[in-house]
Design a protein around this motif. Structure first.
Motif, PDB file in Angstrom:
ATOM      1  N   ARG A 286      38.111 -27.568  72.960  1.00 33.71           N
ATOM      2  CA  ARG A 286      37.823 -28.077  71.622  1.00 33.71           C
ATOM      3  C   ARG A 286      37.768 -26.957  70.610  1.00 33.71           C
ATOM      4  N   LEU A 287      38.401 -27.179  69.461  1.00 36.71           N
ATOM      5  CA  LEU A 287      38.274 -26.267  68.324  1.00 36.71           C
ATOM      6  C   LEU A 287      37.251 -26.858  67.371  1.00 36.71           C
TER       7      LEU A 287
ATOM      8  N   ARG B  68      33.820 -24.120  75.224  1.00 35.29           N
ATOM      9  CA  ARG B  68      33.688 -25.020  76.356  1.00 35.29           C
ATOM     10  C   ARG B  68      34.610 -26.217  76.189  1.00 35.29           C
ATOM     11  N   ARG B  69      34.991 -26.791  77.305  1.00 38.84           N
ATOM     12  CA  ARG B  69      35.907 -27.923  77.284  1.00 38.84           C
ATOM     13  C   ARG B  69      35.150 -29.244  77.261  1.00 38.84           C
ATOM     14  N   VAL B  70      35.824 -30.264  76.725  1.00 39.65           N
ATOM     15  CA  VAL B  70      35.266 -31.610  76.692  1.00 39.65           C
ATOM     16  C   VAL B  70      35.981 -32.460  77.728  1.00 39.65           C
ATOM     17  N   HIS B  71      35.390 -33.619  78.027  1.00 43.34           N
ATOM     18  CA  HIS B  71      35.970 -34.511  79.019  1.00 43.34           C
ATOM     19  C   HIS B  71      37.031 -35.431  78.428  1.00 43.34           C
ATOM     20  N   ALA B  72      36.902 -35.741  77.144  1.00 43.10           N
ATOM     21  CA  ALA B  72      37.834 -36.690  76.519  1.00 43.10           C
ATOM     22  C   ALA B  72      37.872 -36.470  75.017  1.00 43.10           C
TER      23      ALA B  72
ATOM     24  N   LEU C 197      37.941 -30.077  65.067  1.00 43.15           N
ATOM     25  CA  LEU C 197      39.163 -30.057  64.270  1.00 43.15           C
ATOM     26  C   LEU C 197      40.399 -30.273  65.125  1.00 43.15           C
ATOM     27  N   ALA C 198      40.298 -29.980  66.421  1.00 41.48           N
ATOM     28  CA  ALA C 198      41.431 -30.163  67.321  1.00 41.48           C
ATOM     29  C   ALA C 198      40.939 -30.048  68.757  1.00 41.48           C
ATOM     30  N   VAL C 199      41.803 -30.453  69.657  1.00 39.09           N
ATOM     31  CA  VAL C 199      41.572 -30.258  71.087  1.00 39.09           C
ATOM     32  C   VAL C 199      42.938 -30.026  71.716  1.00 39.09           C
ATOM     33  N   ASP C 200      42.974 -29.245  72.816  1.00 39.95           N
ATOM     34  CA  ASP C 200      44.264 -29.054  73.462  1.00 39.95           C
ATOM     35  C   ASP C 200      44.356 -29.881  74.737  1.00 39.95           C
TER      36      ASP C 200
ATOM     37  N   LEU D 298      26.294 -27.541  73.278  1.00 34.63           N
ATOM     38  CA  LEU D 298      27.031 -27.573  74.535  1.00 34.63           C
ATOM     39  C   LEU D 298      26.405 -26.631  75.562  1.00 34.63           C
ATOM     40  N   ALA D 299      25.924 -25.478  75.122  1.00 30.14           N
ATOM     41  CA  ALA D 299      25.246 -24.563  76.045  1.00 30.14           C
ATOM     42  C   ALA D 299      23.957 -25.190  76.570  1.00 30.14           C
ATOM     43  N   ARG D 300      23.243 -25.892  75.702  1.00 30.70           N
ATOM     44  CA  ARG D 300      21.990 -26.558  76.105  1.00 30.70           C
ATOM     45  C   ARG D 300      22.272 -27.646  77.144  1.00 30.70           C
TER      46      ARG D 300
END
Length: 206
Positions: free
Chosen positions: A146-147, A190-194, A138-141, A158-160
């Motif tokens: 990531r939300l 957890r954060r994403v790369h892009a 829904l969003a990212v900062d 993401l944990a896997r």
């Protein structure tokens, strides 16, 4: 309920209301732009599995629903380009299994408005084969936090991926106004790369 959890709940509600107000033609137009942007990702041009014993790159994606950024053109364009596309299959415990996307005619209704491939299930661990994982959200900062939608399915994914130790590119698909200065965080986030939006690619350092 923690303050962070309550803030997330309110932000999710507000963002979902904006999405629900989008007309269908606007969703489709932005989805076409999103497909073009994703195909420009460096990670797809330099995917580790590409060229290894002739194997195409593997991308884990998803079929959009409702007012989400439309991914239908995207997953078909990736398949047409020779990319191996994995799509999620929702399990009773909200975890995700995976199956190979073989065209829109092979997608079947799966409840809750979802559509999933009708082919063989590959197990939840199959996502660790992906070079790029395209995530709903829904969003990212500005830090890449990531939300998600709150169901927890992609927290497990993401944990896997983290446990696998593989350097998988994590990319969230959003609208332009969903890239925010900050989103509420909890310990499991957890954060994403892009992030890819219809207007471009946003990169995060972490």
């Amino acid at each position: 309920m923690s303050v962070e959890h309550e803030e997330k709940r309110r932000l999710r509600r507000d963002l979902q209301e904006v999405r629900r107000a989008l007309p269908a033609d606007a969703v489709a137009v932005r989805g076409a732009a999103l497909a073009r942007r994703v195909r420009e990702l460096d990670e797809l041009r330099t995917a580790p599995s590409e060229g290894a014993e002739g194997a195409p790159p593997t991308v884990a994606a998803y079929v959009s629903i409702g007012g989400e950024p439309d991914t239908r053109a995207l997953i078909e364009a990736l398949r047409a380009a020779g990319v191996r596309v994995l799509l999620p299959v929702l399990l009773p415990d909200n975890d995700l299994d995976w199956a190979v996307y073989e065209g829109p005619e092979r997608l079947v209704p799966a409840g809750w408005g979802l559509r999933e491939p009708d082919g063989p299930r590959l197990t939840p661990e199959a996502v660790t084969q992906a070079d790029v994982v395209l995530l709903p959200g829904l969003a990212v900062d500005r830090t890449g936090l990531r939300l998600g939608r709150g169901g927890g399915s992609y927290d497990r994914v993401l944990a896997r991926l983290e446990r696998s130790g593989r350097r998988t590119a994590l990319v969230v698909l959003l609208y332009d106004d969903e890239v925010l200065e900050a989103v509420p965080a909890e310990s499991h986030d957890r954060r994403v790369h892009a992030a890819v939006t219809p207007s471009g690619v946003h990169r995060f350092r972490h």
